[in-house]
Write a protein that holds these residues in place. Structure first.
Motif, mmCIF file in Angstrom:
data_model
loop_
_atom_site.group_PDB
_atom_site.id
_atom_site.type_symbol
_atom_site.label_atom_id
_atom_site.label_comp_id
_atom_site.label_asym_id
_atom_site.label_seq_id
_atom_site.Cartn_x
_atom_site.Cartn_y
_atom_site.Cartn_z
ATOM 1 N N GLU A 2 0.835 -1.195 0.000
ATOM 2 C CA GLU A 2 0.000 0.000 0.000
ATOM 3 C C GLU A 2 0.874 1.251 0.000
ATOM 4 O O GLU A 2 2.017 1.232 0.469
ATOM 5 C CB GLU A 2 -0.911 0.016 1.228
ATOM 6 N N LEU A 3 0.301 2.333 -0.476
ATOM 7 C CA LEU A 3 1.034 3.592 -0.567
ATOM 8 C C LEU A 3 1.588 4.033 0.780
ATOM 9 O O LEU A 3 2.747 4.418 0.886
ATOM 10 C CB LEU A 3 0.106 4.656 -1.149
ATOM 11 N N ASN A 4 0.781 3.962 1.830
ATOM 12 C CA ASN A 4 1.261 4.398 3.151
ATOM 13 C C ASN A 4 2.384 3.504 3.668
ATOM 14 O O ASN A 4 3.210 3.940 4.461
ATOM 15 C CB ASN A 4 0.122 4.489 4.164
ATOM 16 N N THR A 25 0.509 7.924 -9.461
ATOM 17 C CA THR A 25 -0.224 6.789 -10.028
ATOM 18 C C THR A 25 -1.462 6.482 -9.201
ATOM 19 O O THR A 25 -2.533 6.203 -9.742
ATOM 20 C CB THR A 25 0.688 5.546 -10.116
ATOM 21 N N ASP A 26 -1.330 6.564 -7.882
ATOM 22 C CA ASP A 26 -2.478 6.324 -7.004
ATOM 23 C C ASP A 26 -3.572 7.364 -7.249
ATOM 24 O O ASP A 26 -4.751 7.021 -7.283
ATOM 25 C CB ASP A 26 -2.037 6.341 -5.537
ATOM 26 N N LEU A 27 -3.189 8.608 -7.432
ATOM 27 C CA LEU A 27 -4.182 9.643 -7.738
ATOM 28 C C LEU A 27 -4.897 9.331 -9.042
ATOM 29 O O LEU A 27 -6.119 9.432 -9.125
ATOM 30 C CB LEU A 27 -3.516 11.024 -7.809
ATOM 31 N N GLN A 28 -4.165 8.921 -10.051
ATOM 32 C CA GLN A 28 -4.771 8.598 -11.337
ATOM 33 C C GLN A 28 -5.727 7.410 -11.238
ATOM 34 O O GLN A 28 -6.787 7.403 -11.864
ATOM 35 C CB GLN A 28 -3.692 8.302 -12.380
ATOM 36 N N ASN A 29 -5.374 6.408 -10.427
ATOM 37 C CA ASN A 29 -6.156 5.172 -10.347
ATOM 38 C C ASN A 29 -7.211 5.171 -9.244
ATOM 39 O O ASN A 29 -8.153 4.374 -9.308
ATOM 40 C CB ASN A 29 -5.227 3.971 -10.135
ATOM 41 N N ARG A 31 -8.658 8.217 -7.635
ATOM 42 C CA ARG A 31 -9.030 9.610 -7.386
ATOM 43 C C ARG A 31 -10.157 9.733 -6.374
ATOM 44 O O ARG A 31 -10.153 10.627 -5.527
ATOM 45 C CB ARG A 31 -9.422 10.272 -8.703
ATOM 46 N N GLU A 32 -11.101 8.808 -6.420
ATOM 47 C CA GLU A 32 -12.261 8.871 -5.520
ATOM 48 C C GLU A 32 -11.884 8.652 -4.052
ATOM 49 O O GLU A 32 -12.622 9.040 -3.149
ATOM 50 C CB GLU A 32 -13.338 7.860 -5.935
ATOM 51 N N LYS A 33 -10.729 8.068 -3.794
ATOM 52 C CA LYS A 33 -10.277 7.829 -2.417
ATOM 53 C C LYS A 33 -9.496 9.014 -1.852
ATOM 54 O O LYS A 33 -9.241 9.064 -0.657
ATOM 55 C CB LYS A 33 -9.424 6.561 -2.349
ATOM 56 N N TRP A 34 -9.103 9.925 -2.715
ATOM 57 C CA TRP A 34 -8.339 11.096 -2.288
ATOM 58 C C TRP A 34 -9.301 12.169 -1.790
ATOM 59 O O TRP A 34 -10.340 12.423 -2.393
ATOM 60 C CB TRP A 34 -7.519 11.644 -3.451
#
Length: 84
Positions: A2-4, A25-29, A31-34
């Motif tokens: 995971e990112l964290n 990449t996480d933002l692109q994939n 976005r709804e979680k950000w």
């Protein structure tokens, strides 16, 4: 991983570059979680988190950084994605 979880492996400039790639990449994939997807919201969250970050380090039993490390920068970038 995971990112964290990737934050703990940030020890130098190359690690931070790799982490920023994964963050983008996480933002692109996901976005709804950000919580902060616009630059304005992200920078506002960054400002807020930096002003309150001592609490994060105390609550997670980590030393409060006197001088930012590569990992501290990764902490700031990651936290800014969701800090309100």
């Amino acid at each position: 991983m995971e990112l964290n979880e990737k934050i703990g492996s940030v020890k130098n400039r190359e690690d931070l570059i790799r982490f920023i790639f994964h963050l983008r990449t996480d933002l692109q994939n996901n976005r709804e979680k950000w919580g902060n997807v616009t630059l304005d919201d992200y920078l506002e969250a960054m400002e807020g988190w930096i002003s309150e970050m001592d609490r994060f380090y105390l609550n997670s039993n980590q030393p409060i950084p006197n001088q930012p490390s590569w990992k501290t920068i990764a902490d700031i970038l990651y936290a800014s994605s969701m800090y309100e």
